[in-house]
Scaffold this active site. Sequence first.
Site, short mmCIF file in Angstrom:
data_model
loop_
_atom_site.label_atom_id
_atom_site.label_comp_id
_atom_site.label_asym_id
_atom_site.label_seq_id
_atom_site.Cartn_x
_atom_site.Cartn_y
_atom_site.Cartn_z
N HIS A 12 68.98 53.60 16.16
CA HIS A 12 67.76 53.19 16.86
C HIS A 12 67.44 51.73 16.56
O HIS A 12 67.92 51.14 15.59
CB HIS A 12 66.59 54.08 16.44
CG HIS A 12 66.32 54.02 14.95
ND1 HIS A 12 65.59 52.99 14.37
CD2 HIS A 12 66.68 54.84 13.94
CE1 HIS A 12 65.52 53.19 13.07
NE2 HIS A 12 66.17 54.30 12.77
N GLU A 90 67.29 61.92 10.82
CA GLU A 90 67.70 61.18 9.63
C GLU A 90 67.53 62.04 8.38
O GLU A 90 66.69 62.94 8.31
CB GLU A 90 66.86 59.90 9.51
CG GLU A 90 67.23 59.01 8.32
CD GLU A 90 68.65 58.46 8.38
OE1 GLU A 90 69.60 59.29 8.34
OE2 GLU A 90 68.82 57.24 8.44
#
Length: 228
Positions: A12, A90
Amino acid sequence: MTPRRRLYLMRHGAVRYFEGGRPLPPESVPLTEAGQAQARAAGRLLAAQGVRPDRVICSGLPRTRQTAALVLGELPGPQAEIEDWPALQEIHGGRLRDIPEDRLEACFTALQRGPLTEHSQFLGGETLGALWDRILPAQLQLRADPDWDCALWVLHGVVNAALLSHWVSGGQRLMLPGWQQNPACINVIDLGADDALLRAVNLNPVDWLQPDERRSTMEQLLADLRQC
């Protein structure tokens, strides 16, 4: 031989994890203006090369979904729907306030140094073993689906490092230290039925050669924390 399929694996774009002297909830942080520009630059690069993903995956966290949407916004024509795969979120850290000051640097940089085992933790939180348990079945499910040829996955730094380590080690539950994943970077992998070819790692669409960059992501985050 079964033809290999192309995967563009991104991290990202840039976010801000600390504000006003305190950490922000990592589950909800949005892209910064710089992160949005990085995502658009990645999209323009893919568009210039004629890349048209027919499968688009993100972790479901805002920073990955926003990055994926901005990338697709730079591509011509109709685009594949963005799918949320929470198993690919994550690795989860522990509470920073529980880490003594004299242990902060070691904890922040633990995953960039070796050796790493199933019991290695991220910031006193989730172990690599627990991360493997959720991301490996997810990537196997995606690889087993025959209905795509070119995919875009927008995920996270440690998740990307774990997947790249898994593929280049011949499918082991192994985390190799030393991977760097810049914001909105692009990794290029060709996935076969039982192998993977790594073609490019950490392509930074706004800073190709990164001549002024020396810190790792986690070293930069530690510096940001100490400046709060």
